[in-house]
Design a protein around this motif. Structure first.
Motif, PDB file in Angstrom:
ATOM      1  N   VAL A  58       0.774  -1.313   0.082  1.00  0.00           N
ATOM      2  CA  VAL A  58       0.007  -0.101   0.025  1.00  0.00           C
ATOM      3  C   VAL A  58       0.928   1.325  -0.104  1.00  0.00           C
ATOM      4  N   LEU A  59       0.695   2.027  -1.069  1.00  0.00           N
ATOM      5  CA  LEU A  59       1.397   3.447  -1.041  1.00  0.00           C
ATOM      6  C   LEU A  59       0.168   4.581  -0.347  1.00  0.00           C
ATOM      7  N   VAL A  60       0.639   5.087   0.855  1.00  0.00           N
ATOM      8  CA  VAL A  60      -0.043   6.000   1.399  1.00  0.00           C
ATOM      9  C   VAL A  60       0.352   7.497   1.026  1.00  0.00           C
ATOM     10  N   PHE A  61      -0.375   8.382   0.709  1.00  0.00           N
ATOM     11  CA  PHE A  61       0.069   9.804   0.561  1.00  0.00           C
ATOM     12  C   PHE A  61      -0.297  10.577   1.732  1.00  0.00           C
ATOM     13  N   VAL A  62       0.621  11.457   2.198  1.00  0.00           N
ATOM     14  CA  VAL A  62       0.363  12.330   3.342  1.00  0.00           C
ATOM     15  C   VAL A  62       0.963  13.585   3.162  1.00  0.00           C
ATOM     16  N   ALA A  63       0.519  14.594   3.853  1.00  0.00           N
ATOM     17  CA  ALA A  63       0.586  15.990   3.658  1.00  0.00           C
ATOM     18  C   ALA A  63       2.115  16.502   4.055  1.00  0.00           C
TER      19      ALA A  63
END
Length: 352
Positions: free
Chosen positions: A189-194
């Protein structure tokens, strides 16, 4: 490569092609691709990737004797030019890969400085999957009578990406992420955060829950970034928590799932993020966490994407209707909650 074959090869070598990219990983990736193409060519093409996050001294040593093709991030390229380790007077072709990112405010000043070091005439090529209007206007300042080539995707080329939007409270996102990873059985899983801080915090949370995870952002050394990406690609790392540095150019074969833990700033960034999955004919899943606060922003992204996604509710993470009302961000607040001027006058006995 064809131009290099046809051109004379001075000694010492002179840089004839300069390829600028926004990230270190993309510099390595483009350089590897060029190396593969060059293997079957007669002669020896010297291709050098140049990027920050690592010691500059080995790169200065590599540049002794010149180079034919340089693939570089703007900051490190300027550092090397300042140290007189690299000369750009012989460049015949300039390529801006991920041009919309290179021409935005984050890189515009560096690109302008680099262009002043390049000769005229030369050929300039801009490559991008997206080309917003504001970037197009910047490109027109750099090019003369450009020829625009659009490679439209056919139905068979379009990525098979299933997009989902899950309504969730701001404070519940971490627990929801844990629940989805476990319940859905995702192995990659690739999770994008700020922010890089959020990437670090979520990586710690997941590892405490025995889910192998690592952050991936610009504050990390290049060694740690390379190690995390390699582990993620080979499958020993289950979750990679990334800022938008990973949205451009990283090619992960058959990546099944992308999650927008924080929404991207724009529809363009959204397209690049979800485009990490569903590549090379594979199917993929892209999930966005939509909080009451970010609902209006996600609707704008949907409008630009010309789509509307159903807002899902996950059992145990339902958003309370009151939360949506109290986070209304429209000008003037929520209708009916603020007293009008006429009401105030009535209360003061100055109006009937």
């Amino acid at each position: 490569m064809q131009q290099w074959l046809a051109a004379p090869h001075p000694s010492p070598r002179q840089v004839s092609v300069l390829i600028l990219v926004p990230t270190r990983e993309l510099a390595s990736q483009v350089s590897r691709t060029l190396d593969q193409l060059a293997r079957t060519l007669p002669g020896n093409v010297k291709i050098l990737p140049l990027f920050g996050g690592v010691s500059i001294n080995p790169q200065m040593m590599d540049l002794r004797g010149g180079a034919d093709i340089v693939v570089a991030t703007p900051g490190r390229l300027l550092d090397l030019c300042t140290r007189n380790a690299l000369q750009l007077f012989s460049v015949k072709t300039l390529v801006l890969d991920e041009a919309d990112r290179l021409l935005d405010l984050g890189f515009a000043e560096e690109i302008s400085r680099i262009i002043t070091l390049l000769p005229n005439p030369r050929q300039t090529l801009l490559f991008s999957a997206t080309f917003p209007t504001e970037v197009q206007s910047l490109a027109e300042q750099q090019l003369r009578e450009p020829q625009r080539i659009m490679l439209a995707a056919t139905d068979s080329d379009r990525p098979a990406i299933v997009q989902r939007a899950i309504h969730v409270d701001e404070t519940q996102r971490g627990d929801l992420l844990l629940t989805l990873i476990r319940d859905e059985g995702w192995t990659q899983v690739l999770v994008f955060v700020a922010t890089h801080r959020m990437a670090d915090q979520l990586a710690k949370l997941l590892n405490q829950a025995n889910i192998p995870a690592a952050p991936f952002h610009g504050e990390l050394s290049q060694g740690r970034r390379s190690q995390a990406l390699a582990a993620f690609k080979e499958g020993s790392l289950q979750v990679l928590l990334a800022t938008d540095v990973a949205a451009r150019g990283i090619d992960i074969v058959q990546l099944p799932t992308v999650i927008n833990y924080n929404l991207p700033r724009s529809a363009v960034d959204y397209q690049h993020r979800i485009g990490r999955t569903g590549r090379a004919g594979a199917s993929g899943l892209a999930i966005s966490f939509v909080t009451p606060i970010s609902e209006a922003h996600f609707r704008l992204i949907e409008k630009r994407q010309q789509q509307r996604l159903v807002r899902e509710q996950i059992a145990g993470f339902e958003v309370q209707p009151a939360a949506i009302l109290t986070t209304n961000t429209g000008a003037g607040g929520i209708k009916g909650k603020r007293k009008s001027k006429k009401d105030k006058l009535r209360e003061a006995g100055k109006s009937d």
